[in-house]
Design a protein around this motif. Sequence first.
Motif, PDB file in Angstrom:
ATOM      1  N   LEU A 115       0.821  -1.203   0.000  1.00  0.00           N
ATOM      2  CA  LEU A 115       0.000   0.000   0.000  1.00  0.00           C
ATOM      3  C   LEU A 115       0.862   1.263   0.000  1.00  0.00           C
ATOM      4  CD1 LEU A 115      -2.700  -1.164   2.575  1.00  0.00           C
ATOM      5  CD2 LEU A 115      -3.102  -0.668   0.157  1.00  0.00           C
ATOM      6  N   LYS A 116       1.995   1.215   0.725  1.00  0.00           N
ATOM      7  CA  LYS A 116       2.895   2.376   0.761  1.00  0.00           C
ATOM      8  C   LYS A 116       3.414   2.711  -0.631  1.00  0.00           C
ATOM      9  CE  LYS A 116       6.210   2.166   3.724  1.00  0.00           C
ATOM     10  NZ  LYS A 116       7.265   1.567   4.567  1.00  0.00           N
ATOM     11  N   THR A 117       3.729   1.693  -1.418  1.00  0.00           N
ATOM     12  CA  THR A 117       4.254   1.944  -2.757  1.00  0.00           C
ATOM     13  C   THR A 117       3.195   2.560  -3.669  1.00  0.00           C
ATOM     14  OG1 THR A 117       3.681  -0.294  -3.519  1.00  0.00           O
ATOM     15  CG2 THR A 117       5.877   0.021  -2.565  1.00  0.00           C
ATOM     16  N   ARG A 118       1.951   2.492  -3.225  1.00  0.00           N
ATOM     17  CA  ARG A 118       0.854   3.061  -4.017  1.00  0.00           C
ATOM     18  C   ARG A 118       0.275   4.320  -3.381  1.00  0.00           C
ATOM     19  NH1 ARG A 118       2.115  -1.647  -5.127  1.00  0.00           N
ATOM     20  NH2 ARG A 118       1.650  -2.697  -7.099  1.00  0.00           N
ATOM     21  N   GLY A 119       1.053   4.944  -2.496  1.00  0.00           N
ATOM     22  CA  GLY A 119       0.699   6.272  -2.008  1.00  0.00           C
ATOM     23  C   GLY A 119       0.093   6.359  -0.630  1.00  0.00           C
ATOM     24  N   LEU A 120      -0.060   5.237   0.083  1.00  0.00           N
ATOM     25  CA  LEU A 120      -0.684   5.300   1.403  1.00  0.00           C
ATOM     26  C   LEU A 120       0.243   5.988   2.402  1.00  0.00           C
ATOM     27  CD1 LEU A 120      -3.060   4.497   3.230  1.00  0.00           C
ATOM     28  CD2 LEU A 120      -1.780   2.433   3.816  1.00  0.00           C
ATOM     29  N   ARG A 121      -0.312   6.948   3.139  1.00  0.00           N
ATOM     30  CA  ARG A 121       0.423   7.588   4.222  1.00  0.00           C
ATOM     31  C   ARG A 121      -0.574   8.043   5.285  1.00  0.00           C
ATOM     32  NH1 ARG A 121       1.119  13.371   3.172  1.00  0.00           N
ATOM     33  NH2 ARG A 121       0.054  13.985   1.259  1.00  0.00           N
ATOM     34  N   PHE A 183      -6.705  19.007  -0.142  1.00  0.00           N
ATOM     35  CA  PHE A 183      -7.680  17.914  -0.241  1.00  0.00           C
ATOM     36  C   PHE A 183      -8.530  18.144  -1.474  1.00  0.00           C
ATOM     37  CE2 PHE A 183     -11.814  15.978   0.555  1.00  0.00           C
ATOM     38  CZ  PHE A 183     -11.420  14.684   0.838  1.00  0.00           C
ATOM     39  N   PRO A 184      -8.749  17.115  -2.289  1.00  0.00           N
ATOM     40  CA  PRO A 184      -8.230  15.742  -2.199  1.00  0.00           C
ATOM     41  C   PRO A 184      -6.693  15.678  -2.273  1.00  0.00           C
ATOM     42  CG  PRO A 184     -10.044  15.888  -3.749  1.00  0.00           C
ATOM     43  CD  PRO A 184      -9.634  17.291  -3.443  1.00  0.00           C
ATOM     44  N   ILE A 185      -6.126  14.641  -1.664  1.00  0.00           N
ATOM     45  CA  ILE A 185      -4.679  14.472  -1.612  1.00  0.00           C
ATOM     46  C   ILE A 185      -4.191  13.835  -2.912  1.00  0.00           C
ATOM     47  CG2 ILE A 185      -2.771  13.377  -0.364  1.00  0.00           C
ATOM     48  CD1 ILE A 185      -4.604  13.347   2.115  1.00  0.00           C
ATOM     49  N   PRO A 186      -3.293  14.501  -3.653  1.00  0.00           N
ATOM     50  CA  PRO A 186      -2.797  13.933  -4.919  1.00  0.00           C
ATOM     51  C   PRO A 186      -2.146  12.561  -4.703  1.00  0.00           C
ATOM     52  CG  PRO A 186      -2.137  16.226  -4.684  1.00  0.00           C
ATOM     53  CD  PRO A 186      -2.697  15.816  -3.359  1.00  0.00           C
ATOM     54  N   GLY A 187      -2.497  11.596  -5.542  1.00  0.00           N
ATOM     55  CA  GLY A 187      -1.911  10.263  -5.453  1.00  0.00           C
ATOM     56  C   GLY A 187      -2.430   9.429  -4.307  1.00  0.00           C
ATOM     57  N   HIS A 188      -3.418   9.946  -3.591  1.00  0.00           N
ATOM     58  CA  HIS A 188      -3.961   9.228  -2.441  1.00  0.00           C
ATOM     59  C   HIS A 188      -4.813   8.037  -2.899  1.00  0.00           C
ATOM     60  CE1 HIS A 188      -6.856   8.403   0.762  1.00  0.00           C
ATOM     61  NE2 HIS A 188      -7.809   8.809  -0.053  1.00  0.00           N
ATOM     62  N   PRO A 189      -4.534   6.819  -2.365  1.00  0.00           N
ATOM     63  CA  PRO A 189      -5.333   5.659  -2.764  1.00  0.00           C
ATOM     64  C   PRO A 189      -6.728   5.718  -2.156  1.00  0.00           C
ATOM     65  CG  PRO A 189      -3.781   5.041  -1.046  1.00  0.00           C
ATOM     66  CD  PRO A 189      -3.460   6.457  -1.419  1.00  0.00           C
ATOM     67  N   ALA A 190      -7.699   5.230  -2.880  1.00  0.00           N
ATOM     68  CA  ALA A 190      -9.081   5.237  -2.403  1.00  0.00           C
ATOM     69  C   ALA A 190      -9.245   4.272  -1.232  1.00  0.00           C
ATOM     70  CB  ALA A 190     -10.023   4.837  -3.540  1.00  0.00           C
ATOM     71  N   MET A 191     -10.134   4.645  -0.318  1.00  0.00           N
ATOM     72  CA  MET A 191     -10.428   3.796   0.838  1.00  0.00           C
ATOM     73  C   MET A 191     -11.518   2.790   0.476  1.00  0.00           C
ATOM     74  SD  MET A 191     -11.841   4.951   4.607  1.00  0.00           S
ATOM     75  CE  MET A 191     -10.298   5.674   5.134  1.00  0.00           C
ATOM     76  N   ARG A 192     -11.413   1.608   1.047  1.00  0.00           N
ATOM     77  CA  ARG A 192     -12.461   0.612   0.832  1.00  0.00           C
ATOM     78  C   ARG A 192     -13.801   1.156   1.325  1.00  0.00           C
ATOM     79  NH1 ARG A 192     -10.600  -4.972   0.736  1.00  0.00           N
ATOM     80  NH2 ARG A 192      -8.350  -4.987   0.473  1.00  0.00           N
ATOM     81  N   PRO A 193     -14.900   0.859   0.638  1.00  0.00           N
ATOM     82  CA  PRO A 193     -15.022   0.153  -0.636  1.00  0.00           C
ATOM     83  C   PRO A 193     -15.220   1.116  -1.789  1.00  0.00           C
ATOM     84  CG  PRO A 193     -17.151   0.215   0.421  1.00  0.00           C
ATOM     85  CD  PRO A 193     -16.221   1.045   1.269  1.00  0.00           C
TER      86      PRO A 193
END
Length: 268
Positions: A115-121, A183-193
């Motif tokens: 997840l980190k490699t896909r932008g999670l922080r 916000f929205p955060i650039p490159g931020h992965p979407a949260m489930r679901p």
Amino acid sequence: MCKGYLGIEPHFELWRYFFYIYLIKKKERGRKTLVPMGCAGIHLQGQRAAENMPCQLSRSNKGWHSHWFYLKNDPAAPLPIFSVRLVEEVPLSWLWGPPVKEKKMRDLLEAITFLKTRGLRGASVIRGYHARRVVPLMARVLPMYKMTPAAQLVGTTLAHGLLRDSEVAQRVKEATGEADVVFPIPGHPAMRPDAGFIELPAGLTFRDSVAPLPEHAAVRATNRAADEQRKKEKNDEEKKRRSKQRAKLQRGKRRQGSSEEEEDDGSM
């Protein structure tokens, strides 16, 4: 992170892997004294920080008094009775340390790395629960990642009304101390679901791990006593082994001394 991105309930062993609890004392007249409120703090295990998602938090909680709030003690699920007791010494359970990196832990850490490699922080996670309008100590019937506009939320407590993007950004800024939050955060992965959330690699398996409850105290005490007994037996065996080694070494030295004496007598 657990609910919104790993798709699991909060994982106690994962929390223990990354964090530890310490006792807070204040100095008064050159002596350390206990504090009546906020007597314990939570710190990230420094050597494990690189394995967690990047998460910058504000270094100051100045002004928190203005956000003080009270919650009703629900008689259907009441809070424990206040004991009026200060924690004077660190409980033994605080010193157990993080669990070993077993298969179940390796899979969780691999998922976090993925997840980190896909932008999670950390800012992404903070943004998530503000955007979802989750409230502190909420009553819920669904995990956060299933709280969608179409979901039946009867029995779940949420804050009313949607927040503007600028307000979400301001709350993330207050929590992280980052001056350039948007916000929205650039490159931020979407949260489930939400659409486009990140599917984890196949083959990763997670097992539930919840914090122990008071009724588990007897089981923990039994397990701890068994562990202590095994440790004692192991230590006793090690002492016996070392004692035998020392005795063997002493016998060897005595034999060597006797041989040297006999050689000296023969030469005379």
